[in-house]
Design a protein around this motif. Structure first.
Motif, PDB file in Angstrom:
ATOM      1  N   VAL A  30       0.847  -1.190   0.000  1.00 34.24           N
ATOM      2  CA  VAL A  30       0.000   0.000   0.000  1.00 34.24           C
ATOM      3  C   VAL A  30       0.881   1.238   0.000  1.00 34.24           C
ATOM      4  N   SER A  31       0.546   2.194  -0.847  1.00 39.21           N
ATOM      5  CA  SER A  31       1.342   3.425  -0.920  1.00 39.21           C
ATOM      6  C   SER A  31       0.903   4.456   0.109  1.00 39.21           C
ATOM      7  N   SER A  32      -0.389   4.505   0.428  1.00 44.19           N
ATOM      8  CA  SER A  32      -0.876   5.479   1.408  1.00 44.19           C
ATOM      9  C   SER A  32      -2.103   4.948   2.122  1.00 44.19           C
ATOM     10  N   VAL A  33      -2.244   5.354   3.386  1.00 45.99           N
ATOM     11  CA  VAL A  33      -3.406   4.997   4.207  1.00 45.99           C
ATOM     12  C   VAL A  33      -4.014   6.285   4.742  1.00 45.99           C
ATOM     13  N   GLU A  34      -5.265   6.529   4.417  1.00 49.72           N
ATOM     14  CA  GLU A  34      -5.962   7.724   4.870  1.00 49.72           C
ATOM     15  C   GLU A  34      -7.211   7.324   5.634  1.00 49.72           C
ATOM     16  N   ILE A  35      -7.615   8.189   6.557  1.00 52.59           N
ATOM     17  CA  ILE A  35      -8.777   7.899   7.397  1.00 52.59           C
ATOM     18  C   ILE A  35      -9.904   8.858   7.047  1.00 52.59           C
ATOM     19  N   PHE A  36     -11.089   8.319   6.950  1.00 54.33           N
ATOM     20  CA  PHE A  36     -12.278   9.071   6.569  1.00 54.33           C
ATOM     21  C   PHE A  36     -13.359   8.826   7.625  1.00 54.33           C
ATOM     22  N   VAL A  37     -13.667   9.843   8.407  1.00 53.60           N
ATOM     23  CA  VAL A  37     -14.681   9.747   9.459  1.00 53.60           C
ATOM     24  C   VAL A  37     -15.995  10.328   8.955  1.00 53.60           C
ATOM     25  N   ILE A  38     -17.074   9.563   9.092  1.00 56.02           N
ATOM     26  CA  ILE A  38     -18.411  10.033   8.748  1.00 56.02           C
ATOM     27  C   ILE A  38     -19.151  10.308  10.051  1.00 56.02           C
ATOM     28  N   VAL A  55      -7.217  13.117  11.316  1.00 59.75           N
ATOM     29  CA  VAL A  55      -8.047  12.470  10.298  1.00 59.75           C
ATOM     30  C   VAL A  55      -8.042  13.314   9.025  1.00 59.75           C
ATOM     31  N   GLU A  56      -7.773  12.682   7.891  1.00 60.10           N
ATOM     32  CA  GLU A  56      -7.651  13.425   6.633  1.00 60.10           C
ATOM     33  C   GLU A  56      -8.989  13.906   6.084  1.00 60.10           C
ATOM     34  N   HIS A  57     -10.044  13.121   6.246  1.00 61.82           N
ATOM     35  CA  HIS A  57     -11.322  13.441   5.615  1.00 61.82           C
ATOM     36  C   HIS A  57     -12.459  13.271   6.630  1.00 61.82           C
ATOM     37  N   ILE A  58     -13.334  14.256   6.695  1.00 59.49           N
ATOM     38  CA  ILE A  58     -14.468  14.211   7.626  1.00 59.49           C
ATOM     39  C   ILE A  58     -15.725  14.646   6.885  1.00 59.49           C
ATOM     40  N   LEU A 333     -18.175  19.297   5.376  1.00 62.13           N
ATOM     41  CA  LEU A 333     -16.878  18.725   5.701  1.00 62.13           C
ATOM     42  C   LEU A 333     -16.150  19.776   6.515  1.00 62.13           C
ATOM     43  N   LEU A 334     -15.438  19.343   7.508  1.00 65.52           N
ATOM     44  CA  LEU A 334     -14.801  20.301   8.412  1.00 65.52           C
ATOM     45  C   LEU A 334     -13.329  20.487   8.075  1.00 65.52           C
ATOM     46  N   ARG A 335     -12.837  21.699   8.321  1.00 63.51           N
ATOM     47  CA  ARG A 335     -11.458  22.050   7.997  1.00 63.51           C
ATOM     48  C   ARG A 335     -10.478  21.304   8.880  1.00 63.51           C
ATOM     49  N   HIS A 336      -9.459  20.756   8.250  1.00 57.95           N
ATOM     50  CA  HIS A 336      -8.370  20.098   8.981  1.00 57.95           C
ATOM     51  C   HIS A 336      -7.369  21.165   9.401  1.00 57.95           C
ATOM     52  N   GLU A 337      -6.569  20.828  10.388  1.00 60.44           N
ATOM     53  CA  GLU A 337      -5.650  21.838  10.901  1.00 60.44           C
ATOM     54  C   GLU A 337      -4.517  22.142   9.933  1.00 60.44           C
ATOM     55  N   LYS A 338      -4.115  21.152   9.116  1.00 61.27           N
ATOM     56  CA  LYS A 338      -3.060  21.436   8.160  1.00 61.27           C
ATOM     57  C   LYS A 338      -3.686  21.785   6.808  1.00 61.27           C
ATOM     58  N   PRO A 339      -2.952  22.440   5.912  1.00 62.14           N
ATOM     59  CA  PRO A 339      -3.531  22.863   4.638  1.00 62.14           C
ATOM     60  C   PRO A 339      -4.034  21.676   3.833  1.00 62.14           C
ATOM     61  N   VAL A 340      -5.241  21.805   3.302  1.00 61.41           N
ATOM     62  CA  VAL A 340      -5.828  20.754   2.489  1.00 61.41           C
ATOM     63  C   VAL A 340      -6.461  21.395   1.265  1.00 61.41           C
ATOM     64  N   THR A 341      -6.852  20.536   0.339  1.00 67.23           N
ATOM     65  CA  THR A 341      -7.443  21.021  -0.899  1.00 67.23           C
ATOM     66  C   THR A 341      -8.944  20.834  -0.860  1.00 67.23           C
TER      67      THR A 341
END
Length: 347
Positions: A30-38, A55-58, A333-341
């Motif tokens: 696996v190249s990357s593991v991301e977490i998505f909370v609903i 968490v990367e995606h909410i 979707l809520l803003r993450h603390e680090k810059p996201v797109t």
């Protein structure tokens, strides 16, 4: 290969940190593991906890929609995010996150489309003997109906390949576990299982208040799916039953009539006629339902092709949208603390 771990949550601020901490961020193949909370309409600090733990995606539902509906909507987002494998787990830390590499390994190797985590319910200490038997019998019934071998049909810890996710159309709002297996079996997907560990119980289940409620709902789901995928067989069996019931009083009347004792037995003719009409109508309903079922299969094929075309033509960046006004998808979707797109279509 990109893995997205999907976690539906409803008021899980106390258990979510342990769940997130147990998820490995590096897995073989696996190249990357991301977490998505609903967040399914939580009233506590679930979202803040998820954001604080990286968490990367909410995705936030404005109201509580239920596990099945949240899973269905999350599946679409994961596909748009470019997930090659989607892992589902619970926010109550029921499942051992360290077993995730073992769960996805058969999909990475190209052996299965869906892999279910077998909790080995016979060994779970807080399961009562009755619950263990029901879990075992239920899995056998669900597996036979879906025409697949599965040892823990209601386990929410499972891995799904991208191709399988494109073909799934979850319709129940209660739970997706049995619905998914039935669809996978009927669509000839390769379904496997691996033993996984569970953690100590943190709270009672929110899906059902009692074992009988659980059995009733899952039984209703399986009967609905059976009528959907095998409508002619289901209605034909019911229609033949009514026809057989109707023939009994009619045959009785004919026998009595032939031996000269039919006078005053007209009730048998009326009763038999009623059941015969019901039986014929039921069989005709089965024929109509079968035609509708064939049309539904064509629609599912069309939907799958449309999904593939949409995802091929439109790539999506990793996303988290600021604040709770997620206008284009109707949710927040809520803003993450680090810059996201921000979610947007690529040119």
């Amino acid at each position: 290969m990109r893995v997205i771990v999907q976690i539906p949550c409803f008021n899980e601020e106390l258990t979510l940190p342990a769940t997130l901490a147990a998820i490995p961020r590096r897995m073989p193949g696996v190249s990357s593991v991301e977490i998505f909370v609903i967040d399914d309409g939580s009233t506590d600090g679930t979202v803040e906890v998820a954001r604080a733990h990286g968490v990367e995606h909410i995705l936030v539902n404005k109201a509580n929609m239920g596990l099945g509906a949240s899973f269905r909507r999350g599946l679409d987002v994961c596909l748009r995010l470019g997930a090659d494998i989607i892992v589902t787990t619970d926010g109550d830390n029921q499942y051992e996150g360290a077993d995730m590499p073992k769960l996805i390994a058969p999909i990475v190797a190209g052996e299965y489309d869906i892999v279910v985590g077998d909790r080995e319910t016979d060994k779970i200490p807080h399961f009562s003997p009755m619950k263990r038997r029901f879990q075992r019998w239920g899995s056998v019934v669900a597996g036979r109906f879906a025409r697949i071998e599965v040892r823990d049909a209601v386990s929410g810890y499972r891995a799904i390949s991208r191709d399988a996710a494109l073909r799934l159309n979850i319709m129940t709002s209660y739970s997706f576990s049995v619905d998914m297996l039935v669809q996978a079996g009927r669509k000839n997907m390769a379904v496997g299982w691996v033993p996984i560990r569970t953690n100590e119980k943190t709270r009672d289940s929110r899906l059902f208040k009692s074992m009988w409620t659980f059995i009733g709902r899952q039984g209703t789901t399986m009967m609905r799916m059976y009528a959907m995928y095998k409508p002619l067989r289901a209605f034909l069996a019911l229609g033949l039953l009514f026809l057989a019931i109707g023939l009994v009083p009619l045959v009785r009347f004919l026998i009595l009539f032939m031996i000269g004792q039919g006078e005053g037995k007209i009730q048998s003719v009326v009763l038999g006629g009623i059941f015969l009409v019901i039986g014929i109508v039921t069989v005709l309903m089965g024929l109509i339902a079968d035609l509708i079922g064939k049309n539904r299969q064509l629609l599912e094929v069309t939907l799958e092709k449309m999904r593939r075309i949409e995802l091929d033509q439109h790539g999506f960046h990793s996303m988290l949208v600021a604040d709770r006004d997620f206008g284009r998808l109707g949710d927040a979707l809520l803003r993450h603390e680090k810059p996201v797109t921000t979610l947007e279509e690529r040119p």
